[in-house]
Design an enzyme around this catalytic site. Sequence first.
Site, short mmCIF file in Angstrom:
data_model
loop_
_atom_site.label_atom_id
_atom_site.label_comp_id
_atom_site.label_asym_id
_atom_site.label_seq_id
_atom_site.Cartn_x
_atom_site.Cartn_y
_atom_site.Cartn_z
N ASN A 9 16.35 59.84 -33.72
CA ASN A 9 17.57 60.58 -34.02
C ASN A 9 18.73 59.60 -34.11
O ASN A 9 19.21 59.09 -33.09
CB ASN A 9 17.83 61.62 -32.91
CG ASN A 9 19.11 62.40 -33.13
OD1 ASN A 9 19.71 62.36 -34.20
ND2 ASN A 9 19.55 63.10 -32.09
N LYS A 11 21.73 60.24 -34.98
CA LYS A 11 23.00 60.89 -34.69
C LYS A 11 24.02 60.48 -35.78
O LYS A 11 23.65 60.36 -36.94
CB LYS A 11 23.46 60.57 -33.27
CG LYS A 11 22.39 60.91 -32.23
CD LYS A 11 22.84 60.74 -30.82
CE LYS A 11 21.71 61.08 -29.86
NZ LYS A 11 22.13 61.00 -28.45
N HIS A 93 19.78 70.33 -30.17
CA HIS A 93 20.09 69.16 -29.35
C HIS A 93 21.26 69.48 -28.42
O HIS A 93 22.16 70.24 -28.78
CB HIS A 93 20.43 67.97 -30.25
CG HIS A 93 20.46 66.66 -29.53
ND1 HIS A 93 21.53 66.26 -28.76
CD2 HIS A 93 19.54 65.66 -29.45
CE1 HIS A 93 21.27 65.07 -28.24
NE2 HIS A 93 20.08 64.68 -28.64
N GLU A 95 23.80 67.95 -27.64
CA GLU A 95 25.12 67.64 -28.20
C GLU A 95 25.61 68.75 -29.13
O GLU A 95 26.81 69.01 -29.23
CB GLU A 95 25.06 66.29 -28.94
CG GLU A 95 24.85 65.13 -27.98
CD GLU A 95 24.31 63.88 -28.63
OE1 GLU A 95 24.08 62.90 -27.90
OE2 GLU A 95 24.12 63.87 -29.87
N GLU A 163 14.68 66.97 -23.23
CA GLU A 163 15.68 65.92 -23.03
C GLU A 163 16.61 66.31 -21.90
O GLU A 163 17.54 67.11 -22.09
CB GLU A 163 16.50 65.71 -24.30
CG GLU A 163 15.73 65.09 -25.45
CD GLU A 163 16.67 64.53 -26.50
OE1 GLU A 163 16.57 63.35 -26.80
OE2 GLU A 163 17.53 65.28 -27.00
N GLY A 169 21.40 58.72 -23.37
CA GLY A 169 22.36 57.65 -23.60
C GLY A 169 22.97 57.05 -22.36
O GLY A 169 23.93 56.29 -22.44
N SER A 209 17.04 58.10 -23.07
CA SER A 209 17.03 56.68 -22.72
C SER A 209 15.63 56.06 -22.80
O SER A 209 15.26 55.24 -21.95
CB SER A 209 17.64 56.45 -21.32
OG SER A 209 19.01 56.84 -21.30
#
Length: 249
Positions: A9, A11, A93, A95, A163, A169, A209
């Site tokens: 991904n 992003k 996701h 986000e 996730e 991240g 990560s």
Amino acid sequence: MRRKLAAGNWKMNGTLAGLDMLADVAAAMDSTRAEAVICPPAPYLLPAVTKAQGTPVGIGAQDCHAEPKGAFTGDISASMIKEVGATYVILGHSERRDAYGETDADVAAKAQAAWDAGLTAIICIGESEADRSSGTTLDVIAEQLAGSLPDGCTGENTVVAYEPIWAIGTGKIPTLDQIVEVHDFIRATLAERFGTDVSDALRLLYGGSVKPDNAAEIFKVDNVDGALIGGASLRAADFVPILQALSAA
């Protein structure tokens, strides 16, 4: 046997020149053991499909609208993604859920649209750090699974990516015992709803990560069928060792 999957991904990162890494990924793949998919930003979808043509590397989008067309400025439909030659789409996701207020029902509607267009949906679920601290992780995962996956889920049209939000991240990763607990729970929950034939065929990815130095250990976990990879998917030097670790698992 479930074919392992490494999905990258990007992003809102990457460049047209960065798509050259697809050739390096293709050259390093053992496509009989694992599948690789790269999901770049929408403007790069068609160039990515062109560069990946004739290779075993798949291309996916990062989101789609639930409607097939209409007055939705800035959005793209699942059929548009399919028409340019992509085969996957990431949905739900964290986000998107956090920054754009997407609900489980929104994700389910998008998943249905993706299926209708002939795409495979990578549906993301995961708990926050507060959920983890309060001991409600499995409750959150159960609620997201129930609300985000439409009826009709199969191993061909759906991949589930776990996730933990607090690991995305940040460099933090759950312990192996924590990953085992959640992935085993997801598999059992899917079996209860869809039956063991479907649950045994569905691929479960871990994301958060994932890097070359921890991938091999994560891929040893039962019910981890691959990874959804963020920053480490932008460069072949990082993504290829992860893919190779997956092929060897």
